[in-house]
Design a protein around this motif. Structure first.
Motif, PDB file in Angstrom:
ATOM      1  N   ASN A 187       0.777  -1.241   0.000  1.00 38.51           N
ATOM      2  CA  ASN A 187       0.000   0.000   0.000  1.00 38.51           C
ATOM      3  C   ASN A 187       0.809   1.293   0.000  1.00 38.51           C
ATOM      4  O   ASN A 187       0.234   2.367  -0.153  1.00 38.51           O
ATOM      5  N   PHE A 188       2.111   1.200   0.201  1.00 38.61           N
ATOM      6  CA  PHE A 188       2.955   2.387   0.310  1.00 38.61           C
ATOM      7  C   PHE A 188       4.272   2.166  -0.419  1.00 38.61           C
ATOM      8  O   PHE A 188       4.648   1.039  -0.710  1.00 38.61           O
ATOM      9  N   VAL A 189       4.980   3.257  -0.633  1.00 40.98           N
ATOM     10  CA  VAL A 189       6.398   3.191  -0.959  1.00 40.98           C
ATOM     11  C   VAL A 189       7.096   3.600   0.333  1.00 40.98           C
ATOM     12  O   VAL A 189       6.950   4.733   0.800  1.00 40.98           O
ATOM     13  N   ALA A 190       7.795   2.656   0.940  1.00 38.18           N
ATOM     14  CA  ALA A 190       8.393   2.863   2.256  1.00 38.18           C
ATOM     15  C   ALA A 190       9.791   3.460   2.122  1.00 38.18           C
ATOM     16  O   ALA A 190      10.646   2.910   1.439  1.00 38.18           O
ATOM     17  N   ILE A 191       9.988   4.589   2.785  1.00 38.24           N
ATOM     18  CA  ILE A 191      11.289   5.262   2.782  1.00 38.24           C
ATOM     19  C   ILE A 191      11.804   5.310   4.207  1.00 38.24           C
ATOM     20  O   ILE A 191      11.101   5.703   5.135  1.00 38.24           O
ATOM     21  N   LYS A 192      13.048   4.911   4.367  1.00 41.48           N
ATOM     22  CA  LYS A 192      13.727   4.964   5.663  1.00 41.48           C
ATOM     23  C   LYS A 192      14.745   6.101   5.578  1.00 41.48           C
ATOM     24  O   LYS A 192      15.530   6.175   4.636  1.00 41.48           O
ATOM     25  N   LEU A 193      14.714   7.001   6.567  1.00 43.81           N
ATOM     26  CA  LEU A 193      15.578   8.179   6.562  1.00 43.81           C
ATOM     27  C   LEU A 193      16.353   8.270   7.869  1.00 43.81           C
ATOM     28  O   LEU A 193      15.764   8.166   8.948  1.00 43.81           O
ATOM     29  N   ASP A 194      17.648   8.462   7.773  1.00 40.73           N
ATOM     30  CA  ASP A 194      18.491   8.695   8.944  1.00 40.73           C
ATOM     31  C   ASP A 194      18.503  10.192   9.224  1.00 40.73           C
ATOM     32  O   ASP A 194      18.999  10.978   8.418  1.00 40.73           O
ATOM     33  N   ARG A 195      17.930  10.579  10.342  1.00 36.59           N
ATOM     34  CA  ARG A 195      17.821  12.009  10.654  1.00 36.59           C
ATOM     35  C   ARG A 195      19.179  12.655  10.877  1.00 36.59           C
ATOM     36  O   ARG A 195      19.326  13.867  10.768  1.00 36.59           O
ATOM     37  N   GLU A 196      20.197  11.845  11.185  1.00 37.78           N
ATOM     38  CA  GLU A 196      21.538  12.396  11.361  1.00 37.78           C
ATOM     39  C   GLU A 196      22.193  12.708  10.015  1.00 37.78           C
ATOM     40  O   GLU A 196      23.046  13.572   9.927  1.00 37.78           O
ATOM     41  N   GLU A 197      21.783  12.002   8.964  1.00 33.43           N
ATOM     42  CA  GLU A 197      22.283  12.289   7.620  1.00 33.43           C
ATOM     43  C   GLU A 197      21.497  13.406   6.952  1.00 33.43           C
ATOM     44  O   GLU A 197      22.028  14.134   6.124  1.00 33.43           O
ATOM     45  N   ARG A 198      20.213  13.513   7.258  1.00 37.17           N
ATOM     46  CA  ARG A 198      19.338  14.506   6.622  1.00 37.17           C
ATOM     47  C   ARG A 198      18.541  15.287   7.667  1.00 37.17           C
ATOM     48  O   ARG A 198      17.317  15.193   7.753  1.00 37.17           O
ATOM     49  N   PRO A 199      19.234  16.093   8.485  1.00 39.00           N
ATOM     50  CA  PRO A 199      18.506  16.890   9.485  1.00 39.00           C
ATOM     51  C   PRO A 199      17.559  17.896   8.842  1.00 39.00           C
ATOM     52  O   PRO A 199      16.566  18.293   9.458  1.00 39.00           O
ATOM     53  N   ASP A 200      17.835  18.285   7.594  1.00 39.12           N
ATOM     54  CA  ASP A 200      16.951  19.222   6.895  1.00 39.12           C
ATOM     55  C   ASP A 200      15.574  18.622   6.677  1.00 39.12           C
ATOM     56  O   ASP A 200      14.547  19.271   6.897  1.00 39.12           O
ATOM     57  N   VAL A 201      15.522  17.365   6.271  1.00 40.12           N
ATOM     58  CA  VAL A 201      14.240  16.688   6.043  1.00 40.12           C
ATOM     59  C   VAL A 201      13.539  16.433   7.375  1.00 40.12           C
ATOM     60  O   VAL A 201      12.343  16.679   7.517  1.00 40.12           O
ATOM     61  N   ASP A 202      14.283  15.970   8.361  1.00 44.88           N
ATOM     62  CA  ASP A 202      13.714  15.732   9.684  1.00 44.88           C
ATOM     63  C   ASP A 202      13.090  17.014  10.235  1.00 44.88           C
ATOM     64  O   ASP A 202      11.983  16.990  10.784  1.00 44.88           O
ATOM     65  N   SER A 203      13.758  18.123  10.054  1.00 44.71           N
ATOM     66  CA  SER A 203      13.270  19.402  10.557  1.00 44.71           C
ATOM     67  C   SER A 203      11.941  19.795   9.914  1.00 44.71           C
ATOM     68  O   SER A 203      11.046  20.310  10.601  1.00 44.71           O
ATOM     69  N   VAL A 204      11.781  19.534   8.633  1.00 45.94           N
ATOM     70  CA  VAL A 204      10.526  19.860   7.939  1.00 45.94           C
ATOM     71  C   VAL A 204       9.360  19.107   8.575  1.00 45.94           C
ATOM     72  O   VAL A 204       8.323  19.688   8.889  1.00 45.94           O
ATOM     73  N   TYR A 205       9.531  17.812   8.812  1.00 44.81           N
ATOM     74  CA  TYR A 205       8.442  17.005   9.357  1.00 44.81           C
ATOM     75  C   TYR A 205       8.205  17.286  10.837  1.00 44.81           C
ATOM     76  O   TYR A 205       7.060  17.277  11.289  1.00 44.81           O
ATOM     77  N   MET A 206       9.250  17.541  11.592  1.00 42.72           N
ATOM     78  CA  MET A 206       9.069  17.905  13.001  1.00 42.72           C
ATOM     79  C   MET A 206       8.328  19.241  13.104  1.00 42.72           C
ATOM     80  O   MET A 206       7.443  19.392  13.947  1.00 42.72           O
ATOM     81  N   THR A 207       8.662  20.186  12.246  1.00 42.42           N
ATOM     82  CA  THR A 207       7.980  21.477  12.235  1.00 42.42           C
ATOM     83  C   THR A 207       6.496  21.293  11.907  1.00 42.42           C
ATOM     84  O   THR A 207       5.621  21.880  12.542  1.00 42.42           O
ATOM     85  N   TYR A 208       6.214  20.444  10.923  1.00 46.33           N
ATOM     86  CA  TYR A 208       4.820  20.167  10.553  1.00 46.33           C
ATOM     87  C   TYR A 208       4.048  19.561  11.728  1.00 46.33           C
ATOM     88  O   TYR A 208       2.941  19.996  12.039  1.00 46.33           O
ATOM     89  N   ILE A 209       4.619  18.562  12.364  1.00 47.03           N
ATOM     90  CA  ILE A 209       3.955  17.902  13.492  1.00 47.03           C
ATOM     91  C   ILE A 209       3.662  18.912  14.603  1.00 47.03           C
ATOM     92  O   ILE A 209       2.554  18.964  15.140  1.00 47.03           O
ATOM     93  N   GLN A 210       4.656  19.715  14.932  1.00 48.23           N
ATOM     94  CA  GLN A 210       4.471  20.692  16.004  1.00 48.23           C
ATOM     95  C   GLN A 210       3.436  21.751  15.622  1.00 48.23           C
ATOM     96  O   GLN A 210       2.614  22.140  16.448  1.00 48.23           O
ATOM     97  N   ALA A 211       3.438  22.179  14.372  1.00 39.22           N
ATOM     98  CA  ALA A 211       2.492  23.209  13.932  1.00 39.22           C
ATOM     99  C   ALA A 211       1.060  22.673  13.866  1.00 39.22           C
ATOM    100  O   ALA A 211       0.121  23.361  14.253  1.00 39.22           O
ATOM    101  N   THR A 212       0.884  21.452  13.408  1.00 42.33           N
ATOM    102  CA  THR A 212      -0.476  20.907  13.257  1.00 42.33           C
ATOM    103  C   THR A 212      -1.054  20.399  14.569  1.00 42.33           C
ATOM    104  O   THR A 212      -2.251  20.291  14.698  1.00 42.33           O
TER     105      THR A 212
END
Length: 161
Positions: free
Chosen positions: A133-158
């Motif tokens: 049902n999905f395309v599963a992506i695994k992300l290391d937040r230490e390698e991509r803090p920019d991407v992690d920050s986008v989703y953390m900001t979204y969670i906190q804002a919503t």
């Protein structure tokens, strides 16, 4: 359209409820009665080091994460989930198959990331649900803090927290 689920779906998947692990706080958000997303803490005072492949794991089929450099991604290389690393290949597949992205963000010393792997990502039934049902992506937040920050900001804002 590609939609994103901010992180790791718990093993208690039900059609009307999804639990998600991300960040250091507990949040609630989602539409009324249709989908409630719970965000639980991934922070922990106990730290687990990445486990080396056991003898039984070397016989298992590796997924796409086997060619990655990140210790966090490598510890998921034997999961039955058809993981993609963050990149164009995953996004092209999602668009071509009209599937949402299942994004799991974590890091190698995260206690709850290890719990999720053991309880969900090593489970064949959960893997089948994700793979179908999905395309599963695994992300290391230490390698991509920019991407992690986008989703953390979204969670906190919503969630208002």
């Amino acid at each position: 359209m590609i939609s994103f689920i901010p992180s790791t779906v718990r093993s208690c998947l039900k059609p009307t409820s999804i639990s998600v692990c991300i960040g250091s706080k507990t949040f609630r958000f989602g539409s009324k009665r249709k989908r409630i997303v719970r965000v639980r803490s991934m922070a922990s005072s106990s730290i687990e080091t990445p486990k080396p492949a056991s003898e039984g794991e070397t016989d298992k089929k590796k997924n796409r994460l086997a060619s990655e450099k990140s210790p966090y991604l490598l510890q998921h290389q034997y999961n039955p989930v058809d993981w993609y690393p963050w990149g164009d290949e995953a996004f092209k597949k999602a668009k071509a198959e009209n599937k949402p992205i299942f994004l799991s963000v974590g890091y190698s010393t995260c206690h709850w990331c290890h719990v999720m792997e053991r309880e969900s990502f090593e489970n064949e039934d959960v893997a089948k649900l994700l793979n179908d049902n999905f395309v599963a992506i695994k992300l290391d937040r230490e390698e991509r803090p920019d991407v992690d920050s986008v989703y953390m900001t979204y969670i906190q804002a919503t969630s208002g927290q």
